[in-house]
Design a protein around this motif. Structure first.
Motif, PDB file in Angstrom:
ATOM      1  N   SER A  10       0.638  -1.427   0.268  1.00 55.77           N
ATOM      2  CA  SER A  10       0.218  -0.365   0.117  1.00 55.77           C
ATOM      3  C   SER A  10       0.775   1.450  -0.232  1.00 55.77           C
ATOM      4  O   SER A  10       0.299   2.173  -0.780  1.00 55.77           O
ATOM      5  CB  SER A  10      -0.524   0.034   1.222  1.00 55.77           C
ATOM      6  N   GLY A  11       2.044   1.242   0.800  1.00 52.45           N
ATOM      7  CA  GLY A  11       2.677   2.435   1.104  1.00 52.45           C
ATOM      8  C   GLY A  11       3.347   3.083  -0.733  1.00 52.45           C
ATOM      9  O   GLY A  11       3.465   3.466  -0.810  1.00 52.45           O
ATOM     10  N   LEU A  12       4.074   1.778  -0.956  1.00 55.15           N
ATOM     11  CA  LEU A  12       4.837   1.977  -1.900  1.00 55.15           C
ATOM     12  C   LEU A  12       3.919   2.276  -3.525  1.00 55.15           C
ATOM     13  O   LEU A  12       3.965   3.151  -4.023  1.00 55.15           O
ATOM     14  CB  LEU A  12       5.031   0.452  -3.080  1.00 55.15           C
ATOM     15  N   SER A  13       2.451   1.269  -3.233  1.00 56.76           N
ATOM     16  CA  SER A  13       1.302   1.650  -4.428  1.00 56.76           C
ATOM     17  C   SER A  13       0.921   3.364  -4.265  1.00 56.76           C
ATOM     18  O   SER A  13       1.088   3.744  -5.557  1.00 56.76           O
ATOM     19  CB  SER A  13       0.499   1.161  -4.919  1.00 56.76           C
TER      20      SER A  13
ATOM     21  N   THR B 207       9.709   7.880 -10.085  1.00 57.39           N
ATOM     22  CA  THR B 207      10.020   9.469  -8.355  1.00 57.39           C
ATOM     23  C   THR B 207       8.982   9.273  -7.611  1.00 57.39           C
ATOM     24  O   THR B 207       8.241   8.290  -7.478  1.00 57.39           O
ATOM     25  CB  THR B 207       9.885  10.556  -9.492  1.00 57.39           C
ATOM     26  N   ILE B 208       8.981  10.112  -6.801  1.00 59.84           N
ATOM     27  CA  ILE B 208       8.162   9.941  -5.489  1.00 59.84           C
ATOM     28  C   ILE B 208       6.942  10.792  -5.700  1.00 59.84           C
ATOM     29  O   ILE B 208       7.260  12.531  -5.940  1.00 59.84           O
ATOM     30  CB  ILE B 208       8.728  10.953  -4.643  1.00 59.84           C
ATOM     31  N   ARG B 209       5.552  10.323  -5.447  1.00 58.40           N
ATOM     32  CA  ARG B 209       4.312  11.518  -5.809  1.00 58.40           C
ATOM     33  C   ARG B 209       4.442  12.480  -5.165  1.00 58.40           C
ATOM     34  O   ARG B 209       4.697  12.610  -3.732  1.00 58.40           O
ATOM     35  CB  ARG B 209       3.773  10.416  -5.167  1.00 58.40           C
ATOM     36  N   ASP B 210       3.315  12.942  -5.412  1.00 60.01           N
ATOM     37  CA  ASP B 210       2.451  14.913  -4.828  1.00 60.01           C
ATOM     38  C   ASP B 210       2.915  13.986  -3.537  1.00 60.01           C
ATOM     39  O   ASP B 210       2.268  15.027  -2.025  1.00 60.01           O
ATOM     40  CB  ASP B 210       2.419  16.388  -5.265  1.00 60.01           C
ATOM     41  N   GLU B 211       1.800  13.043  -3.696  1.00 66.03           N
ATOM     42  CA  GLU B 211       0.824  12.898  -2.498  1.00 66.03           C
ATOM     43  C   GLU B 211       1.044  12.192  -1.666  1.00 66.03           C
ATOM     44  O   GLU B 211       0.518  11.490  -0.908  1.00 66.03           O
ATOM     45  CB  GLU B 211      -0.591  11.967  -2.753  1.00 66.03           C
ATOM     46  N   ALA B 212       2.378  11.688  -1.280  1.00 61.56           N
ATOM     47  CA  ALA B 212       2.921  10.506  -0.618  1.00 61.56           C
ATOM     48  C   ALA B 212       2.880  12.036   0.500  1.00 61.56           C
ATOM     49  O   ALA B 212       2.954  10.530   1.817  1.00 61.56           O
ATOM     50  CB  ALA B 212       4.677  11.017  -1.070  1.00 61.56           C
ATOM     51  N   SER B 213       3.061  12.669   0.834  1.00 66.89           N
ATOM     52  CA  SER B 213       3.082  13.435   2.118  1.00 66.89           C
ATOM     53  C   SER B 213       2.093  15.113   2.567  1.00 66.89           C
ATOM     54  O   SER B 213       2.392  14.963   1.815  1.00 66.89           O
ATOM     55  CB  SER B 213       4.043  13.755   3.229  1.00 66.89           C
TER      56      SER B 213
END
Length: 765
Positions: free
Chosen positions: A132-135, A143-149
């Motif tokens: 879930s976290g990686l998805s 890259t890291i998504r904007d919605e990661a935090s």
């Protein structure tokens, strides 16, 4: 397993070919490290799993996407302070996505049919937190998504805002036509991680700002005007915040991986195993290889065997049969040079290694091998100058070292054993060695030119002789074995092919006549007979294949014709029933035409003279008779002596049939010439349809067919089970019954009949 034996039989080269079919680096390493098993249970388990995989891949083209080797990630996470970078997390994510795709391909039905694969796939799990976290945090582009935090989303919004402001200010600057001539390019660029303009070098003093860099030609300078300085400073601060937030996300994801690391490692290990397993399947498909049965008391029977390295290196490889009869343990191959003796021995040893490693072997399906946990090979020139060993001495030293370990589960390959010394003594030693191996119940494959050992192969119990066959006309090798015979060595023919002067060959022939007498002529006649025998066998095999192919085509054509007739009959029956429901046909007319259709495809019992027609007097109510057109038994309900017919009930379907269509059932006993049931006849139960669990459209279609069937059977009442539930199914049933011309009346069942879950239907007369 002795590495020397593996190298002599070229087993690592086979693994190299196998590894090319793996999609991952870890899978390729697993293929290269595959070794023969010495435990019969493990061999059986591995072979069964490979069989399942090959069968599964034959119906479903299962292929894995390439996935990275993440073993280093797990080692790196052993340090409690370590956290993964984006590349490491992307590698884990890609590996888990491949595992998820594989889990989707193997459904519950496959798990029941392939228990070995199901057990393997059971180790493939998607750890919920990590998955879930990686998805959620990682984008497809790595890259890291904007919605990661929330914080990362906010700071990236600010970065985009600054970029828009810089772009707008530069566009306004470009609108000034007086300054356009000083620009080298009319676009915003980046230098030293700051937004700058590309100016012509000789005009850099016209504006106030900072020069960051020059082009290689020196004609362009990258200039940061003062109106961008403050915005660039803000941008640098936001980027620093972005890096800090990305670090927090990476630490968070690394902790998720660390908490579920054991499950992820197991998934990776099972995925690597599956990659190796699929590589074996594709290897088998490309080389036409099959899994062979291995048993401690199994026979040596490799039919249509081919050396795997020849299969991958040549378009056409002549197969050879390597077989020993019951009670035989040694195969001695003789014949001319370059005829394939060594290839036969290598094929035997290499296929034995592959089979004990659970790999499919390049032999026909149905081949079998004994269980071997030890392989001993004496092959080629083994002399060692460093150790002052001659060829003969090196052979004997190696054989002396392995002799104590030879037992009943050992395969010994001897290629020209005993050469390098006096021929008579070498032949005597070779015979004594084979005697000793047979006493230990070892399995032996040997190639020799010694005449004494050739005679030994024909006369010794437990030994089978074979000869490589040459064409009598061209004297070229056919690469086939003729069994229970020996062959000449053909040294002079080989020397002639290699260009040795004819004068030397003639003199050698004279010496040969003085020494060998008529032996060469005898061997030549044996070779001609063997070649003729193989030619006849090839013709028989080809004829057999042609007949099998014709037979299979006939069966296929018959099945197609049967399917076509069934389809036409079904469509014609449906058309008749449709016309009856629409009122264009009467009920009796429809029944008559359907009966005619049935009789047109049913086999006529009159054509079988062995079937004796029953008399009406020999039939009593309650008997069981076989209805020939349907090949089904039915219970006699009524007897019409005038028209010589009976009414049979066959599983709820009741119809009148003539005596020519029935005969006594084998399920009954006879008493006084009359057919008598063993027990009292069961009461005829009403025809019933259960619609529970069906979709509405499927249930309505099934209901329509059911009413037609009941009407054809002459039934007056049927039951529809629709259940209670929400009532939707009951409403659909009642609406259909109201529209149907076959229905006279219907009602819900009483309490003892199923209540509101059952509808009782009275059919129209």
């Amino acid at each position: 397993m002795d590495s020397r034996t593996l190298q002599l039989l070229e087993y690592p080269k086979v693994l190299q070919h196998l590894s090319h079919f793996a999609v991952s680096e870890a899978g390729r390493d697993a293929c290269l490290s595959l070794l023969p098993e010495t435990d019969p249970v493990r061999i059986a388990e591995r072979s069964a799993l490979v069989r399942e995989a090959i069968h599964f891949c034959a119906f479903k083209d299962v292929r894995l996407a390439a996935f990275p080797d993440v073993a280093g990630v797990f080692a790196y996470l052993q340090s409690p302070l370590a956290f993964l970078d984006v590349d490491g997390l992307i590698g884990l994510f890609e590996m888990l996505k491949v595992a998820a795709a594989l889990l989707e391909r193997l459904g519950p039905a496959d798990a029941e049919r392939y228990p070995g694969l199901a057990a393997l796939v059971a180790g493939l799990t998607l750890p919920p937190k990590t998955w879930s976290g990686l998805s959620r945090c990682l984008a497809p582009d790595g890259t890291i998504r904007d919605e990661a935090s929330p914080e990362l989303y906010s700071v990236r919004q600010e970065i985009r805002r600054v970029h828009q402001m810089c772009t707008r200010k530069v566009q306004d600057f470009f609108q000034n036509k007086d300054l356009q001539f000083i620009l080298q390019d009319e676009f915003l660029t980046i230098s030293s991680d700051r937004y700058v303009l590309a100016l012509k070098n000789n005009f850099k003093g016209r504006l106030k700002g900072i020069v960051h860099d020059y082009s290689q030609t020196g004609e362009t300078c990258y200039f940061e005007p003062l109106f961008l300085v403050e915005l660039n400073n803000d941008l640098q601060e936001y980027k620093q915040e972005e890096r800090a937030e990305e670090q927090k996300v990476l630490r968070f994801l690394s902790e998720l991986v660390r908490t579920e690391q054991r499950a992820i490692e197991l998934t990776f290990d099972e995925l690597v195993r599956f990659d190796g397993l699929l590589a074996i399947c594709h290897f088998a498909r490309h080389s036409d290889a099959h899994v062979v049965d291995i048993a401690p008391d199994g026979p040596l029977s490799l039919t249509q065997a081919r050396h795997p390295l020849l299969v991958f290196g040549q378009d056409h490889v002549v197969p050879v049969d390597l077989e020993l009869k019951q009670g035989q343990r040694a195969l001695i191959i003789t014949g001319g040079n370059a005829g394939g003796k060594t290839v036969c021995l290598k094929t035997l040893g290499l296929l034995g290694l592959m089979a004990h490693a659970g790999l499919p072997v390049t032999a026909a399906e149905g081949s079998t091998l004994p269980f071997w946990n030890n392989f001993v090979v004496s092959m080629g020139d083994e002399q060692s100058i460093e150790q002052s060993l001659s060829t003969f001495t090196a052979q004997i030293r190696h054989f002396s070292e392995v002799w104590p370990r030879i037992d009943t589960h050992t395969l010994v390959i001897l290629d020209e054993f005993g050469v390098g010394t006096d021929p008579s003594q070498g032949a005597a030693l070779a015979q004594a060695v084979v005697d000793g191996l047979l006493e230990r119940q070892a399995w032996v494959g040997a190639a020799t030119h010694f005449p004494a050992l050739k005679a030994y192969g024909l006369s010794k119990d437990g030994v089978r002789a074979a000869s490589v066959i040459f064409s009598p006309d061209t004297r070229k090798p056919l690469f086939k074995l003729g069994y229970d015979q020996v062959g000449a060595s053909r040294a002079l023919d080989v020397a002639r092919e290699q260009g040795l002067p004819e004068s030397i060959l003639a003199r050698a022939q004279d010496y040969l006549y003085l020494d060998a007498g008529d032996a060469e002529e005898i061997f030549e006649r044996l070779n001609r007979l063997a070649a003729a025998k193989e030619e006849e066998l090839d013709k028989v095999r080809a004829r057999t294949r042609d007949l099998e192919l014709k037979f299979s085509r006939k069966l296929e054509k018959l099945d197609q014709e049967r399917s076509r007739m069934q389809k036409e009959l079904r469509e014609a029956s449906q058309e008749i029933m449709r016309q009856w429901r629409e009122g264009r046909r009467g009920r009796k007319e429809a029944l008559k035409e359907i009966a005619q259709l049935r009789d047109s495809v049913a086999p006529s019992p009159e054509t079988d003279e062995t079937i004796e027609k029953l008399s009406i007097q020999a039939i009593a109510q309650g008997q069981v008779l076989l209805y020939l057109p349907w090949n089904k038994t039915g219970l006699v309900q009524e007897i019409d002596g005038k028209k010589e017919r009976v009414r049979l009930d066959m599983g709820g379907v009741s119809l009148w049939v003539g005596l020519s269509d029935v005969q006594a059932s084998a399920k009954e006993r006879h008493d006084g010439g009359k057919v008598v049931l063993k027990s009292a006849p069961a009461p005829v139960t009403p025809l019933r349809l259960d619609l529970r669990g069906m979709r509405a459209d499927e249930a309505e279609s099934e209901l329509s067919r059911f009413l037609d069937k009941a009407l054809l059977a002459g039934r007056t009442e049927v039951e529809i089970i629709h259940g209670m539930g929400t009532g939707a199914m009951r409403r659909m049933v009642h609406e259909h019954l109201k529209r149907s011309r076959a229905v006279g009346d219907f009602r819900l069942g009483n309490a003892d009949e199923g209540g509101d879950g059952v509808t009782k239907v009275a059919l129209a007369d």
